[in-house]
Scaffold this motif. Sequence first.
Motif, PDB file in Angstrom:
ATOM      1  N   ALA A  18       0.823  -1.218   0.000  1.00 52.70           N
ATOM      2  CA  ALA A  18       0.000   0.000   0.000  1.00 52.70           C
ATOM      3  C   ALA A  18       0.852   1.261   0.000  1.00 52.70           C
ATOM      4  CB  ALA A  18      -0.951  -0.001   1.193  1.00 52.70           C
ATOM      5  N   GLY A  19       2.038   1.169  -0.581  1.00 56.39           N
ATOM      6  CA  GLY A  19       2.906   2.324  -0.669  1.00 56.39           C
ATOM      7  C   GLY A  19       3.415   2.825   0.661  1.00 56.39           C
ATOM      8  N   ARG A  20       3.354   1.995   1.697  1.00 64.75           N
ATOM      9  CA  ARG A  20       3.651   2.488   3.051  1.00 64.75           C
ATOM     10  C   ARG A  20       4.414   1.492   3.909  1.00 64.75           C
ATOM     11  NH1 ARG A  20      -0.826   5.011   7.259  1.00 64.75           N
ATOM     12  NH2 ARG A  20       0.511   5.066   9.105  1.00 64.75           N
ATOM     13  N   VAL A  52      -2.119 -12.892   3.814  1.00 67.68           N
ATOM     14  CA  VAL A  52      -2.812 -14.128   3.443  1.00 67.68           C
ATOM     15  C   VAL A  52      -1.995 -14.854   2.390  1.00 67.68           C
ATOM     16  CG1 VAL A  52      -4.887 -15.100   2.421  1.00 67.68           C
ATOM     17  CG2 VAL A  52      -5.065 -13.155   3.969  1.00 67.68           C
ATOM     18  N   ARG A  53      -1.761 -16.132   2.601  1.00 66.72           N
ATOM     19  CA  ARG A  53      -1.060 -16.954   1.613  1.00 66.72           C
ATOM     20  C   ARG A  53      -1.987 -18.114   1.244  1.00 66.72           C
ATOM     21  NH1 ARG A  53       4.778 -16.083   1.601  1.00 66.72           N
ATOM     22  NH2 ARG A  53       4.966 -18.075   0.549  1.00 66.72           N
ATOM     23  N   ALA A  63     -10.973 -19.391  -1.292  1.00 64.35           N
ATOM     24  CA  ALA A  63     -10.004 -18.301  -1.161  1.00 64.35           C
ATOM     25  C   ALA A  63     -10.651 -17.068  -0.562  1.00 64.35           C
ATOM     26  CB  ALA A  63      -9.389 -17.986  -2.518  1.00 64.35           C
ATOM     27  N   ASP A  64     -11.872 -16.790  -0.977  1.00 64.76           N
ATOM     28  CA  ASP A  64     -12.578 -15.632  -0.426  1.00 64.76           C
ATOM     29  C   ASP A  64     -12.843 -15.820   1.068  1.00 64.76           C
ATOM     30  OD1 ASP A  64     -12.574 -14.436  -2.891  1.00 64.76           O
ATOM     31  OD2 ASP A  64     -14.614 -15.074  -3.415  1.00 64.76           O
ATOM     32  N   GLY A  96      -5.859  -6.743  -4.295  1.00 63.74           N
ATOM     33  CA  GLY A  96      -7.093  -7.385  -3.866  1.00 63.74           C
ATOM     34  C   GLY A  96      -6.994  -8.195  -2.594  1.00 63.74           C
ATOM     35  N   ASP A  97      -5.797  -8.354  -2.039  1.00 67.48           N
ATOM     36  CA  ASP A  97      -5.623  -9.134  -0.822  1.00 67.48           C
ATOM     37  C   ASP A  97      -5.502  -8.212   0.387  1.00 67.48           C
ATOM     38  OD1 ASP A  97      -5.649 -11.639  -2.061  1.00 67.48           O
ATOM     39  OD2 ASP A  97      -3.515 -11.499  -2.551  1.00 67.48           O
TER      40      ASP A  97
END
Length: 580
Positions: A18-20, A52-53, A63-64, A96-97
């Motif tokens: 997230a750029g952080r 999450v892996r 997965a959801d 998306g994770d």
Amino acid sequence: MGDVVSETEAETATRVIAGRYRLVSVIGHGSMGTVWRAYDEFLHRPVAVKEVRLPPGMPQGQADEVRERTLREARAIGVLSHPNVVTLHDIAHENGDPYVVMELVPGSSLAHLLRTHGPLDTTQAAAIADAVAAALQAAHQAGITHRDVKPANVLIATDGRIKLADFGIARNISENTLTKTGITLGSPAYIAPEVASGGEVTNNADLWSLGATLFATIEGHAPYDPEGDVIATLLEVVNGDVPQPTETGPMAKIVSGLMVKDPTSRMTLAEVRRRMYGLLPEPGTSPFTLEDITEAEKSFIPSPKQPEPEPVTDAVAQPEPEAGSTGPSLADDPGPLPFTPSSSSYPLLDEEPPPVRVRRGVPRPLVYAAAVVLFFAAAGGGFAAARYAGGKPLLPTKPTLIEQPVVQPPPSTPAGAFVVRTGDAATLRGATGGTFSIKVPPGWEMFVEERQPKNLPVSTRVHYVSPDGKYELTVERFPDFYPTRKINQFKDAVQGTWPKDAFVASDPLILSSGNKLESGQYWKYNTVDAGSLRRTTYSNLLPMTDTDLWVVSLTVPTVEEDTGKGALFDQIAPSFVLTP
């Protein structure tokens, strides 16, 4: 947590989320994902990031659900603010994770401490018991059941703080069990017997797990074999004798009081903490030495090869201290802000401020007196100018009493327009005929679970939960209920999951709907959980077909039961219909 990875794997951490959040090294990983030691480049602090892996080839639906479990941890600890609970900082999304950003606790888990040093002494065990019991009290009062209390989830910081972590399978009223993915609800060696047998999970399950954790704390090993066959362990938990500590003393009595198969007979968290009073260390001290924690930490958190990443900053000249100065120097520049102030709102930062001129020789008391006189003169002049400009007399008039209108606070009940939602209560065995529609307030989240209630057939329950988690609408279908059962058997099963003094039901009302075997019923009951959380549930028990019993229920806080019934249940329940 999971197995510790090699330093080679830790060195591969170069990603920024997230750029952080820069991932630095791997702390550990398990079946649900990886926990990273990371660095927040905005706030310049270390954090822990849970990623999450997903196993290769996992179906999208599963997965959801795994991603949802990660968000569940965030929802669970997000409502908690307690010194013995790991603090949630943020939820970040990348491709998306979800990534759960949490407080990094430098130190060791209780599990690694036990493997390194063996059983703890009475003072250390009492500190663990009091801290974890306090964390569970806070969780239960917030309506949250942890479900996975074990030594690996008890963290001991290098400064002596003790925190309960990993609420990843915690459940509050807004969650489901996620049993479809095969996720074990708790660790077999620490799971409560009623959970191991597929019964309803309540706060009392955490009491058993706390007792099992304290068993390991004073004995040095789990009460059941954590490496043994899972099914065999669960059968032993359900059907075998309860293990007893070999140690004697007050901590052993606490363990015996918590590890009781009857959930309603277990020692309360308040009683656990009361018995710890005389066993805890002196206030302001820790029973754990820094050497013990750091020694265990070496096997728990691999040290990265590179130091913490430093933010890139422009060189800024630091002011030189005045000659002969003995005062403290200024702190280092903290670096740039994560955003740049607009030049239209602030003066240029590189402009030289004008020098401050100080006149010498004026007595300081006269300066203070003059400042006070000027202040009151300016204040009085400003007041007079404002009164004159507004056409008001300069002298105040005689005060009059004005009755202020009473402002009613907005209701907390999520009232508003309803939307028609569709659901499917089919079972995993393929029992069809479970589609329905019902009116639901907008924004409520839906979860589906398959249940195996005690003394009842397998059911499918569809949850609709308000965004704040206070209200829960459920639609439950029992496909094989008739013709061998009656509605009263369902009500007895529900009441049987609660202690006698924690469940009060009203007399049912007969409904016009039903099948050829019996009529439907409207039923209301009140419950009080182990955390003294009081809730009211309204239910319509509907024999919709010759085989199916449907139960439409709304659960609200008892303090809002009247509003919950009129504004929600009376609007929602009549809208329920089966669809082809």
